[in-house]
Design a protein around this motif. Structure first.
Motif, PDB file in Angstrom:
ATOM      1  N   MET A  40      15.720  77.046  78.295  1.00  0.00           N
ATOM      2  CA  MET A  40      16.253  77.928  79.342  1.00  0.00           C
ATOM      3  C   MET A  40      15.280  78.140  80.492  1.00  0.00           C
ATOM      4  N   LYS A  41      14.071  77.608  80.399  1.00  0.00           N
ATOM      5  CA  LYS A  41      13.197  77.646  81.566  1.00  0.00           C
ATOM      6  C   LYS A  41      13.826  76.858  82.710  1.00  0.00           C
ATOM      7  N   SER A  42      14.721  75.913  82.382  1.00  0.00           N
ATOM      8  CA  SER A  42      15.337  75.097  83.434  1.00  0.00           C
ATOM      9  C   SER A  42      16.422  75.857  84.188  1.00  0.00           C
TER      10      SER A  42
ATOM     11  N   VAL B 172      18.462  78.495  72.022  1.00  0.00           N
ATOM     12  CA  VAL B 172      17.618  78.305  73.203  1.00  0.00           C
ATOM     13  C   VAL B 172      16.166  78.113  72.804  1.00  0.00           C
ATOM     14  N   ASP B 173      15.459  77.391  73.669  1.00  0.00           N
ATOM     15  CA  ASP B 173      14.005  77.319  73.592  1.00  0.00           C
ATOM     16  C   ASP B 173      13.487  78.203  74.713  1.00  0.00           C
ATOM     17  N   THR B 174      12.632  79.171  74.363  1.00  0.00           N
ATOM     18  CA  THR B 174      12.113  80.102  75.368  1.00  0.00           C
ATOM     19  C   THR B 174      10.608  79.915  75.495  1.00  0.00           C
TER      20      THR B 174
ATOM     21  N   GLN C  59       7.188  68.909  68.929  1.00  0.00           N
ATOM     22  CA  GLN C  59       6.499  68.147  69.975  1.00  0.00           C
ATOM     23  C   GLN C  59       7.372  68.169  71.219  1.00  0.00           C
ATOM     24  N   HIS C  60       6.747  67.998  72.347  1.00  0.00           N
ATOM     25  CA  HIS C  60       7.483  67.794  73.599  1.00  0.00           C
ATOM     26  C   HIS C  60       6.511  67.051  74.484  1.00  0.00           C
ATOM     27  N   ILE C  61       6.819  65.794  74.814  1.00  0.00           N
ATOM     28  CA  ILE C  61       5.782  64.964  75.445  1.00  0.00           C
ATOM     29  C   ILE C  61       5.871  64.940  76.959  1.00  0.00           C
ATOM     30  N   GLY C  62       6.916  65.518  77.518  1.00  0.00           N
ATOM     31  CA  GLY C  62       7.012  65.537  78.973  1.00  0.00           C
ATOM     32  C   GLY C  62       8.460  65.622  79.414  1.00  0.00           C
ATOM     33  N   SER C  63       8.632  65.619  80.713  1.00  0.00           N
ATOM     34  CA  SER C  63       9.942  65.853  81.287  1.00  0.00           C
ATOM     35  C   SER C  63      10.289  64.710  82.236  1.00  0.00           C
ATOM     36  N   GLN C  64      11.589  64.539  82.495  1.00  0.00           N
ATOM     37  CA  GLN C  64      12.048  63.465  83.397  1.00  0.00           C
ATOM     38  C   GLN C  64      11.597  62.099  82.835  1.00  0.00           C
TER      39      GLN C  64
ATOM     40  N   GLY D 219      12.350  68.244  74.378  1.00  0.00           N
ATOM     41  CA  GLY D 219      13.370  67.790  75.344  1.00  0.00           C
ATOM     42  C   GLY D 219      12.835  66.617  76.129  1.00  0.00           C
ATOM     43  N   GLY D 220      13.203  66.514  77.393  1.00  0.00           N
ATOM     44  CA  GLY D 220      12.562  65.518  78.251  1.00  0.00           C
ATOM     45  C   GLY D 220      13.442  64.466  78.885  1.00  0.00           C
ATOM     46  N   ILE D 221      14.697  64.325  78.436  1.00  0.00           N
ATOM     47  CA  ILE D 221      15.524  63.235  78.987  1.00  0.00           C
ATOM     48  C   ILE D 221      15.691  63.420  80.497  1.00  0.00           C
TER      49      ILE D 221
ATOM     50  N   THR E  68      16.382  70.077  68.891  1.00  0.00           N
ATOM     51  CA  THR E  68      16.059  69.458  70.179  1.00  0.00           C
ATOM     52  C   THR E  68      15.971  70.565  71.232  1.00  0.00           C
ATOM     53  N   GLU E  69      15.256  70.274  72.316  1.00  0.00           N
ATOM     54  CA  GLU E  69      15.043  71.293  73.365  1.00  0.00           C
ATOM     55  C   GLU E  69      15.327  70.721  74.752  1.00  0.00           C
ATOM     56  N   PRO E  70      16.538  70.226  74.980  1.00  0.00           N
ATOM     57  CA  PRO E  70      16.812  69.651  76.296  1.00  0.00           C
ATOM     58  C   PRO E  70      17.031  70.720  77.355  1.00  0.00           C
ATOM     59  N   GLY E  71      16.558  70.455  78.560  1.00  0.00           N
ATOM     60  CA  GLY E  71      16.806  71.376  79.670  1.00  0.00           C
ATOM     61  C   GLY E  71      17.551  70.644  80.773  1.00  0.00           C
ATOM     62  N   ARG E  72      16.772  69.864  81.535  1.00  0.00           N
ATOM     63  CA  ARG E  72      17.288  69.195  82.733  1.00  0.00           C
ATOM     64  C   ARG E  72      18.596  68.419  82.505  1.00  0.00           C
ATOM     65  N   VAL E  73      18.623  67.632  81.413  1.00  0.00           N
ATOM     66  CA  VAL E  73      19.773  66.746  81.237  1.00  0.00           C
ATOM     67  C   VAL E  73      21.082  67.530  81.096  1.00  0.00           C
TER      68      VAL E  73
ATOM     69  N   MET F 128      11.617  74.159  94.809  1.00  0.00           N
ATOM     70  CA  MET F 128      10.231  73.738  94.978  1.00  0.00           C
ATOM     71  C   MET F 128      10.005  72.266  94.657  1.00  0.00           C
ATOM     72  N   ARG F 129      10.980  71.633  94.001  1.00  0.00           N
ATOM     73  CA  ARG F 129      10.751  70.301  93.435  1.00  0.00           C
ATOM     74  C   ARG F 129      10.311  69.251  94.468  1.00  0.00           C
ATOM     75  N   PRO F 130      10.936  69.169  95.651  1.00  0.00           N
ATOM     76  CA  PRO F 130      10.463  68.156  96.609  1.00  0.00           C
ATOM     77  C   PRO F 130       9.016  68.402  97.028  1.00  0.00           C
TER      78      PRO F 130
ATOM     79  N   LEU G  52       6.659  70.104  95.413  1.00  0.00           N
ATOM     80  CA  LEU G  52       5.702  70.084  94.303  1.00  0.00           C
ATOM     81  C   LEU G  52       5.540  68.709  93.665  1.00  0.00           C
ATOM     82  N   TYR G  53       6.656  68.003  93.491  1.00  0.00           N
ATOM     83  CA  TYR G  53       6.587  66.707  92.778  1.00  0.00           C
ATOM     84  C   TYR G  53       7.004  65.528  93.657  1.00  0.00           C
ATOM     85  N   GLY G  54       7.315  65.779  94.917  1.00  0.00           N
ATOM     86  CA  GLY G  54       7.861  64.697  95.738  1.00  0.00           C
ATOM     87  C   GLY G  54       9.246  64.285  95.257  1.00  0.00           C
TER      88      GLY G  54
ATOM     89  N   ALA H 289      18.671  72.409  87.562  1.00  0.00           N
ATOM     90  CA  ALA H 289      17.520  72.572  86.659  1.00  0.00           C
ATOM     91  C   ALA H 289      16.259  72.771  87.480  1.00  0.00           C
ATOM     92  N   TYR H 290      15.438  73.747  87.099  1.00  0.00           N
ATOM     93  CA  TYR H 290      14.170  74.030  87.769  1.00  0.00           C
ATOM     94  C   TYR H 290      14.385  74.292  89.264  1.00  0.00           C
ATOM     95  N   GLY H 291      15.469  74.959  89.584  1.00  0.00           N
ATOM     96  CA  GLY H 291      15.777  75.336  90.961  1.00  0.00           C
ATOM     97  C   GLY H 291      15.542  76.820  91.128  1.00  0.00           C
TER      98      GLY H 291
HETATM   99  N1  LLP Z   1      10.533  71.986  75.535  1.00  0.00           N
HETATM  100  C1  LLP Z   1       9.327  72.325  76.046  1.00  0.00           C
HETATM  101  C2  LLP Z   1       8.288  72.818  75.156  1.00  0.00           C
HETATM  102  C3  LLP Z   1       9.090  72.191  77.428  1.00  0.00           C
HETATM  103  O1  LLP Z   1       7.893  72.520  77.913  1.00  0.00           O
HETATM  104  C4  LLP Z   1      10.117  71.711  78.281  1.00  0.00           C
HETATM  105  C5  LLP Z   1       9.903  71.592  79.726  1.00  0.00           C
HETATM  106  C6  LLP Z   1      11.366  71.406  77.707  1.00  0.00           C
HETATM  107  C7  LLP Z   1      11.529  71.541  76.332  1.00  0.00           C
HETATM  108  C8  LLP Z   1      12.533  70.917  78.525  1.00  0.00           C
HETATM  109  O2  LLP Z   1      12.277  69.709  79.156  1.00  0.00           O
HETATM  110  P1  LLP Z   1      13.448  68.935  79.934  1.00  0.00           P
HETATM  111  O3  LLP Z   1      14.480  68.507  78.909  1.00  0.00           O
HETATM  112  O4  LLP Z   1      14.021  69.869  80.922  1.00  0.00           O
HETATM  113  O5  LLP Z   1      12.761  67.786  80.571  1.00  0.00           O
HETATM  114  N2  LLP Z   1       9.597  72.017  86.739  1.00  0.00           N
HETATM  115  C9  LLP Z   1       9.599  70.621  86.370  1.00  0.00           C
HETATM  116  C10 LLP Z   1       9.869  70.418  84.891  1.00  0.00           C
HETATM  117  C11 LLP Z   1       8.939  71.181  83.986  1.00  0.00           C
HETATM  118  C12 LLP Z   1       9.242  70.978  82.540  1.00  0.00           C
HETATM  119  C13 LLP Z   1       8.470  71.915  81.682  1.00  0.00           C
HETATM  120  N3  LLP Z   1       8.778  71.832  80.279  1.00  0.00           N
HETATM  121  C14 LLP Z   1      10.608  69.879  87.237  1.00  0.00           C
HETATM  122  O6  LLP Z   1      11.235  70.506  88.091  1.00  0.00           O
HETATM  123  O7  LLP Z   1      10.752  68.654  87.112  1.00  0.00           O
END
Ligand code: LLP
Length: 408
Positions: free
Chosen positions: A66-68, A85-87, A206-211, A246-248, A284-289, A323-325, A327-329, A381-383
């Motif tokens: 839900m951070k997304s 939810v993952d908080t 584990q969560h290895i990254g996003s996008q 998450g991360g997809i 699983t902890e998907p956000g963006r997707v 902020m995404r453009p 911060l991350y281009g 997501a992340y808006g």
């Molecule tokens: N689980 C954990 C522990 C996380 O740190 C994150 C995202 C997720 C799940 C969800 O990842 P997702 O499925 O959304 O990729 N503000 C950046 C993204 C930061 C992601 C932080 N962690 C952006 O706008 O691209």
């Protein structure tokens, strides 16, 4: 979400259908506004769920990151479909509970959990705390002892893989602050053995990254974590959960939803293969997707400024709202609400007094006039969650649409 122009107006819906006229949705609004399409969120949740289950009976829970996007209507809708939810803070735990997410479907992650956050979460009876360090585990043990409770915990592993994404959003590489490698295990195990009545190790996370798009790297990380899971079993721990994070990713540049839904299906297959033979509840902890595609940020052109080198379209929304453009281009599609036929090249900027305040650079769009509205796509997501009141601007409004009408 398919966007198309019909009669020169931006519509959303299935191509060939009448679609919903975006201008009609926002015509009574003043100032920048985020719009979320709940139907799109549901579609994507169902696609991910089906992909993970693969027609079988996988024991699993999707914990929406839900951070997304923490809009209560989105949380409530996903919870009604069985999601948790993952908080990452006490604030998010509170928002989730207020939105009606059952406490036993809430995971608390985050690298700097304070004593108060841990105490609040444990007293609400949440499902699991994902632990980032031995010091944190000791703190959880002491809070649980004080409350007379047993905390269900999972250790966040850092599998040391390079997921090839923007450096600011990698988390499972050895140089990132997140998670722990195997060298932490003796200390963690000692704390568990010291406080067995107040700590219950349920599994690893584990969560290895996003996008992310590279399924091979994601699989490697899961397999490395499963190795540690097996090792802990030989140490006598009975683990009944595995949390793979998450991360997809999504294709911001093209908006090709079919391509990413096929990635989601491949992801489901990869996960089932990676965890085969493991008797656990998969988390699983998907956000963006789930939510990125559902959101549009809509601003209004205040000025068209024709400088010798460039033409700037200056909006009432910018980096403070998305902020995404900056911060991350990140490259979000820009969709003017009206298409008058002629095209023009623009930098799309906001009102903030910084040169990093842009939403898109060097984009060719239907010609813009002062007072036109412009939608920035894939902003669900992340808006809004990353928006600020920098320069004392108002935060944007948020509207939720279901079946083409505003419901919230
Ligand atoms: N689980 C954990 C522990 C996380 O740190 C994150 C995202 C997720 C799940 C969800 O990842 P997702 O499925 O959304 O990729 N503000 C950046 C993204 C930061 C992601 C932080 N962690 C952006 O706008 O691209």
């Amino acid at each position: 979400m398919a966007y198309f122009y019909s009669g020169g107006r931006l519509k959303v819906g299935a191509p060939g259908s009448n679609g919903t006229d975006i201008h009609d949705l926002v015509k009574d609004q003043t100032g920048p506004v985020y719009i979320y399409d709940l139907d799109n969120v549901v579609k994507r949740f169902e696609t991910l769920k089906a992909a993970l289950e693969g027609g079988g009976t996988l024991r699993h829970t999707i914990h929406f990151a839900m951070k997304s996007n923490s809009h209560p209507a989105i949380l409530a809708k996903l919870a009604s479909l069985g999601a948790g939810v993952d908080t990452v803070s006490g604030g998010e735990v509170k928002l989730a509970i207020e939105a009606g997410v059952p406490a036993d479907r809430i995971i608390l992650s985050g690298v700097a959990k304070t004593e108060r956050e841990i105490e609040y979460s444990l007293s609400q009876g949440i499902k699991q705390i994902n632990v980032e360090s031995p010091q944190e585990l000791a703190r959880i043990a002491s809070v649980a002892r004080k409350l007379g409770k047993t905390a269900d915990v999972a250790f966040r592993m850092n599998p040391d893989v390079n997921p090839k994404t923007h450096p600011y959003i990698t988390t499972g590489f050895r140089e990132n602050k997140f998670g722990m490698d195997e060298s932490f295990l003796p200390e963690l195990i000692a704390i568990l053995r010291d406080t067995p009545q107040h700590l219950r190790l349920r599994g690893l996370t584990q969560h290895i990254g996003s996008q992310l798009f590279d399924l091979a790297v994601m699989k490697e990380a899961i397999e490395k974590t499963i190795k540690v899971h097996r090792h802990l079993e030989t140490e006598g721990f009975q683990l009944d959960r595995l949390d793979i994070g998450g991360g997809i990713g999504i294709r911001y540049e093209t908006g090709d939803e079919e391509e990413e839904l096929s990635l989601v299906r491949d992801y489901g297959r990869m996960v089932r293969e990676a965890i085969r033979g493991l008797d656990v509840e998969l988390l699983t902890e998907p956000g963006r997707v789930l939510v990125a595609r559902s959101g549009l940020l809509i601003g209004e052109v205040q000025y068209i400024k024709r400088a010798p080198a460039k033409t700037f379209a200056i909006l009432d929304t910018g980096m403070h709202h998305l902020m995404r453009p900056a911060l991350y281009g990140a490259k979000h599609r820009v969709l003017p609400l009206h298409d008058r036929g002629a095209k023009q090249n623009y930098d799309i900027c906001g009102p903030i007094c910084e040169s990093s305040d842009f939403l898109a650079k060097d984009v060719t769009l239907p010609e813009l006039h002062q007072g036109d509205r412009v939608a920035i796509a894939d902003a669900g997501a992340y808006g809004f969650v990353m928006a600020s009141r920098y320069n004392a601007h108002e935060l944007p409004r948020e509207l939720v649409v279901e079946n083409g009408v505003i419901v919230n």
